[in-house]
Write an enzyme that holds these catalytic residues in place. Structure first.
Site, PDB file in Angstrom:
ATOM      1  N   ARG A   1       3.551   2.339   3.374  1.00  0.00           N
ATOM      2  CA  ARG A   1       4.169   3.462   3.614  1.00  0.00           C
ATOM      3  C   ARG A   1       4.262   3.552   5.187  1.00  0.00           C
ATOM      4  O   ARG A   1       4.267   4.700   5.709  1.00  0.00           O
ATOM      5  CB  ARG A   1       3.102   4.574   3.323  1.00  0.00           C
ATOM      6  CG  ARG A   1       2.899   4.807   1.865  1.00  0.00           C
ATOM      7  CD  ARG A   1       3.886   5.687   1.428  1.00  0.00           C
ATOM      8  NE  ARG A   1       3.856   5.793  -0.152  1.00  0.00           N
ATOM      9  CZ  ARG A   1       3.264   6.467  -0.971  1.00  0.00           C
ATOM     10  NH1 ARG A   1       2.915   7.731  -0.392  1.00  0.00           N
ATOM     11  NH2 ARG A   1       3.144   6.446  -2.226  1.00  0.00           N
TER      12      ARG A   1
ATOM     13  N   ARG B   1       5.460  10.119   6.381  1.00  0.00           N
ATOM     14  CA  ARG B   1       5.279  11.422   6.925  1.00  0.00           C
ATOM     15  C   ARG B   1       4.281  11.530   8.302  1.00  0.00           C
ATOM     16  O   ARG B   1       4.661  12.651   9.125  1.00  0.00           O
ATOM     17  CB  ARG B   1       4.833  12.337   6.119  1.00  0.00           C
ATOM     18  CG  ARG B   1       5.669  12.855   4.941  1.00  0.00           C
ATOM     19  CD  ARG B   1       5.201  13.445   3.658  1.00  0.00           C
ATOM     20  NE  ARG B   1       4.381  12.632   3.033  1.00  0.00           N
ATOM     21  CZ  ARG B   1       3.860  13.028   1.755  1.00  0.00           C
ATOM     22  NH1 ARG B   1       3.735  14.276   1.217  1.00  0.00           N
ATOM     23  NH2 ARG B   1       3.227  12.150   1.284  1.00  0.00           N
TER      24      ARG B   1
ATOM     25  N   ARG C   1      13.929  13.444   6.835  1.00  0.00           N
ATOM     26  CA  ARG C   1      13.691  13.917   5.535  1.00  0.00           C
ATOM     27  C   ARG C   1      14.053  15.311   5.461  1.00  0.00           C
ATOM     28  O   ARG C   1      14.308  15.829   4.406  1.00  0.00           O
ATOM     29  CB  ARG C   1      12.217  13.898   5.087  1.00  0.00           C
ATOM     30  CG  ARG C   1      11.192  14.516   4.420  1.00  0.00           C
ATOM     31  CD  ARG C   1      11.453  13.806   3.102  1.00  0.00           C
ATOM     32  NE  ARG C   1      10.566  14.632   2.080  1.00  0.00           N
ATOM     33  CZ  ARG C   1      10.853  15.819   1.475  1.00  0.00           C
ATOM     34  NH1 ARG C   1      11.808  16.723   1.941  1.00  0.00           N
ATOM     35  NH2 ARG C   1       9.829  16.556   0.838  1.00  0.00           N
TER      36      ARG C   1
ATOM     37  N   ASP D   1      11.165   4.217  -3.785  1.00  0.00           N
ATOM     38  CA  ASP D   1       9.895   4.587  -4.525  1.00  0.00           C
ATOM     39  C   ASP D   1       9.926   3.611  -5.623  1.00  0.00           C
ATOM     40  O   ASP D   1      10.917   3.316  -6.262  1.00  0.00           O
ATOM     41  CB  ASP D   1      10.123   6.051  -4.801  1.00  0.00           C
ATOM     42  CG  ASP D   1       8.547   6.554  -5.162  1.00  0.00           C
ATOM     43  OD1 ASP D   1       7.775   6.707  -3.971  1.00  0.00           O
ATOM     44  OD2 ASP D   1       8.496   6.724  -6.164  1.00  0.00           O
TER      45      ASP D   1
ATOM     46  N   TYR E   1       2.985   6.479 -15.282  1.00  0.00           N
ATOM     47  CA  TYR E   1       3.666   7.541 -14.732  1.00  0.00           C
ATOM     48  C   TYR E   1       4.451   8.076 -15.684  1.00  0.00           C
ATOM     49  O   TYR E   1       4.563   9.499 -16.171  1.00  0.00           O
ATOM     50  CB  TYR E   1       4.353   7.345 -13.439  1.00  0.00           C
ATOM     51  CG  TYR E   1       3.718   7.032 -12.186  1.00  0.00           C
ATOM     52  CD1 TYR E   1       3.112   8.453 -11.630  1.00  0.00           C
ATOM     53  CD2 TYR E   1       3.164   5.998 -11.631  1.00  0.00           C
ATOM     54  CE1 TYR E   1       2.324   8.383 -10.241  1.00  0.00           C
ATOM     55  CE2 TYR E   1       2.440   5.938 -10.657  1.00  0.00           C
ATOM     56  CZ  TYR E   1       2.084   7.119  -9.962  1.00  0.00           C
ATOM     57  OH  TYR E   1       1.180   7.055  -8.756  1.00  0.00           O
TER      58      TYR E   1
HETATM   59  O1  CP3 Z   1       5.859   1.481   2.284  1.00  0.00           O
HETATM   60  C1  CP3 Z   1       6.732   2.021   2.568  1.00  0.00           C
HETATM   61  O2  CP3 Z   1       6.934   2.323   3.765  1.00  0.00           O
HETATM   62  C2  CP3 Z   1       7.993   2.000   1.616  1.00  0.00           C
HETATM   63  C3  CP3 Z   1       8.405   2.912   0.826  1.00  0.00           C
HETATM   64  C4  CP3 Z   1       7.591   3.535  -0.242  1.00  0.00           C
HETATM   65  C5  CP3 Z   1       7.301   4.860  -0.726  1.00  0.00           C
HETATM   66  N1  CP3 Z   1       6.565   4.970  -1.974  1.00  0.00           N
HETATM   67  C6  CP3 Z   1       7.790   6.032   0.106  1.00  0.00           C
HETATM   68  C7  CP3 Z   1       7.278   7.198  -0.499  1.00  0.00           C
HETATM   69  C8  CP3 Z   1       6.659   2.799  -1.290  1.00  0.00           C
HETATM   70  C9  CP3 Z   1       6.466   1.233  -1.228  1.00  0.00           C
HETATM   71  C10 CP3 Z   1       6.222   3.482  -2.308  1.00  0.00           C
HETATM   72  C11 CP3 Z   1       5.589   3.106  -3.445  1.00  0.00           C
HETATM   73  C12 CP3 Z   1       4.979   4.052  -4.304  1.00  0.00           C
HETATM   74  N2  CP3 Z   1       5.309   5.319  -4.821  1.00  0.00           N
HETATM   75  C13 CP3 Z   1       3.793   3.636  -5.065  1.00  0.00           C
HETATM   76  C14 CP3 Z   1       2.890   2.429  -4.892  1.00  0.00           C
HETATM   77  C15 CP3 Z   1       2.128   2.229  -3.969  1.00  0.00           C
HETATM   78  C16 CP3 Z   1       1.020   2.925  -3.687  1.00  0.00           C
HETATM   79  O3  CP3 Z   1       0.981   4.089  -2.842  1.00  0.00           O
HETATM   80  O4  CP3 Z   1       0.197   2.658  -4.442  1.00  0.00           O
HETATM   81  C17 CP3 Z   1       3.209   4.850  -5.825  1.00  0.00           C
HETATM   82  C18 CP3 Z   1       2.184   5.126  -6.754  1.00  0.00           C
HETATM   83  C19 CP3 Z   1       4.526   5.967  -5.653  1.00  0.00           C
HETATM   84  C20 CP3 Z   1       4.812   7.141  -6.439  1.00  0.00           C
HETATM   85  C21 CP3 Z   1       4.612   8.151  -5.412  1.00  0.00           C
HETATM   86  N3  CP3 Z   1       5.790   8.456  -4.552  1.00  0.00           N
HETATM   87  C22 CP3 Z   1       3.732   9.269  -5.631  1.00  0.00           C
HETATM   88  C23 CP3 Z   1       2.313   9.463  -5.957  1.00  0.00           C
HETATM   89  C24 CP3 Z   1       4.195  10.014  -4.247  1.00  0.00           C
HETATM   90  C25 CP3 Z   1       3.853  11.414  -3.901  1.00  0.00           C
HETATM   91  C26 CP3 Z   1       2.808  11.157  -2.612  1.00  0.00           C
HETATM   92  C27 CP3 Z   1       2.552  12.401  -2.072  1.00  0.00           C
HETATM   93  O5  CP3 Z   1       1.547  12.342  -1.239  1.00  0.00           O
HETATM   94  O6  CP3 Z   1       3.374  13.237  -1.764  1.00  0.00           O
HETATM   95  C28 CP3 Z   1       5.434   9.414  -3.694  1.00  0.00           C
HETATM   96  C29 CP3 Z   1       6.357  10.148  -2.565  1.00  0.00           C
HETATM   97  C30 CP3 Z   1       6.648   9.322  -1.466  1.00  0.00           C
HETATM   98  N4  CP3 Z   1       7.006   7.773  -1.721  1.00  0.00           N
HETATM   99  C31 CP3 Z   1       6.610   9.520  -0.061  1.00  0.00           C
HETATM  100  C32 CP3 Z   1       6.956   8.518   0.686  1.00  0.00           C
HETATM  101  C33 CP3 Z   1       7.401   8.332   1.875  1.00  0.00           C
HETATM  102  C34 CP3 Z   1       6.348  10.965   0.468  1.00  0.00           C
HETATM  103  C35 CP3 Z   1       7.316  12.032   0.065  1.00  0.00           C
HETATM  104  C36 CP3 Z   1       7.952  12.714   1.237  1.00  0.00           C
HETATM  105  O7  CP3 Z   1       8.144  12.302   2.144  1.00  0.00           O
HETATM  106  O8  CP3 Z   1       8.104  13.830   0.790  1.00  0.00           O
END
Ligand code: CP3
Length: 354
Positions: A27, A31, A40, A77, A154
């Protein structure tokens, strides 16, 4: 190698000699960075950001401007695949992901169609092409996907879950149906990753975020088995270069030997796994990636530097360690503290590569 200016990350995954330990962060585009929050906001929603190759490219590159990271990771994602399968993904503020049409009946699984990455997921593949062009060889680009098991959780739960009762009920009541779902996801994940590789991803990582909620038997049958099938379907030779593969099962510390035998070049470790013991257990078979507790970044820079050194020392001498967090960075983190981690890896890791 692949005209890369900095190939430390790729060489490390392939266990070739390097002069210091490479670092990137799960990540890393997110944010905690004010410049990410600005883009964003301009995009209006997280999915708008993901589906615009130009904006996805912009945020992918942001952390590289600030920190001396050794890899970029595609901004996207893991839930793009279920979305492309027609489940209707939305992210609601503060609630995380939701599907309009989660899987509730056998029919839903029978009817699932494997997406064509160049069609339904074209925006991701276009982003990969654009990011590769913009990186211009500075550092390698990592492509990624969720594991079949993690995507299935999911799709059946309809979003994030604490108990995983729906997906576990399906697994125990109708295992053959669960296998049908996992088979379709395996085909989808492999073709998605192969399209990312063809478009320019120089390494790929499979996120098995929820493998660790399973019993040992079920992890092997429902999670690892399909991650292994994905690996077997990957085109890991591209333009004469080997594309290294990484498997991250959060909570997978119990099963490192089995994971190490699954064909991946490297294993991602969460922070609860001791990296010294992990290396002893897997021997020379795979590289290791990790595994600082992301919460350590709440500490003062001196404490961060100390904890970084503990991990470097824990892995010990030689190539085969990619420094990372044990999971994604928290959104309320101070960006200065990330700098302290990166600088500590640059300062203290060369002594392990003499
Ligand atoms: O790592 C990176 O910088 C690359 C981008 C990336 C994101 N998600 C961006 C993201 C990667 C590799 C993911 C993978 C992802 N997404 C996983 C597997 C990795 C892990 O964390 O175990 C999972 C389970 C998800 C599903 C997901 N996406 C969730 C549960 C959420 C919500 C989380 C939250 O705190 O709101 C997301 C959203 C997400 N994916 C964000 C980002 C930067 C935040 C959303 C936003 O900017 O509003």
């Amino acid at each position: 190698m692949q005209n890369l200016i900095n190939d430390t990350f790729i060489r490390t995954l392939l266990k070739q000699p390097v002069t210091r330990t490479p670092i990137w962060m799960m990540r890393q585009a997110g944010r905690y960075l004010p410049e990410y929050r600005r883009v964003r906001e301009k995009a209006g929603s997280f999915m708008n950001l993901c589906t615009s190759p130009e904006l996805a490219c912009e945020v992918t590159l942001q952390p590289l401007e600030r920190y001396r990271f050794d890899a970029a990771i595609l901004f996207s994602d893991i839930l793009t695949i279920p979305d492309a399968m027609g489940l209707g993904l939305t992210f609601t503020e503060g609630e995380g992901p939701k599907f309009d049409k989660p899987i509730t009946r056998a029919e839903d699984i029978h009817q699932l169609v494997i997406p064509d990455p160049e069609v339904e997921l074209r925006y991701v593949i276009d982003a990969v092409r654009l990011i590769r062009r913009e990186l211009n060889g500075r550092v390698p680009l990592i492509g990624f996907s969720g594991s079949p098991w993690t995507l299935a959780t999911y799709m059946v739960e309809g979003g994030s879950s604490k108990s995983f009762s729906k997906v576990k009920a399906l697994m125990y009541e109708q295992p053959q149906l669960m296998h049908e779902l996992l088979d379709k996801l395996t085909q989808s994940v492999a073709s998605y990753l192969n399209a990312q590789i063809a478009a320019g991803a120089q390494a790929v990582m499979v996120f098995d975020t929820w493998g660790g909620i399973l019993s040992t038997d079920d992890y092997l049958e429902f999670s690892l088995r399909y991650a292994q099938k994905v690996r077997a379907l990957l085109n890991t030779q591209q333009d004469g270069q080997q594309i290294p593969t990484i498997l991250f099962s959060k909570g997978g510390g119990l099963w490192l030997e089995e994971m190490a035998a699954s064909g991946y070049d490297a294993l991602g470790l969460d922070w609860q796994t001791d990296i010294h013991t992990a290396r002893q257990r897997v021997g020379a078979s795979v590289a290791l990636q990790g595994n600082l507790d992301p919460a350590v970044l709440y500490a003062k820079p001196e404490v961060i530097a100390e904890k970084v050194q503990n991990i470097l020392r824990g892995f010990g001498q030689g190539s085969g360690h990619v420094f990372n967090l044990g999971h994604g960075i928290m959104p309320d983190m101070n960006p200065e503290h990330v700098a302290a981690m990166v600088e500590a890896v640059h300062t203290f890791s060369p002594q392990y590569h003499l």
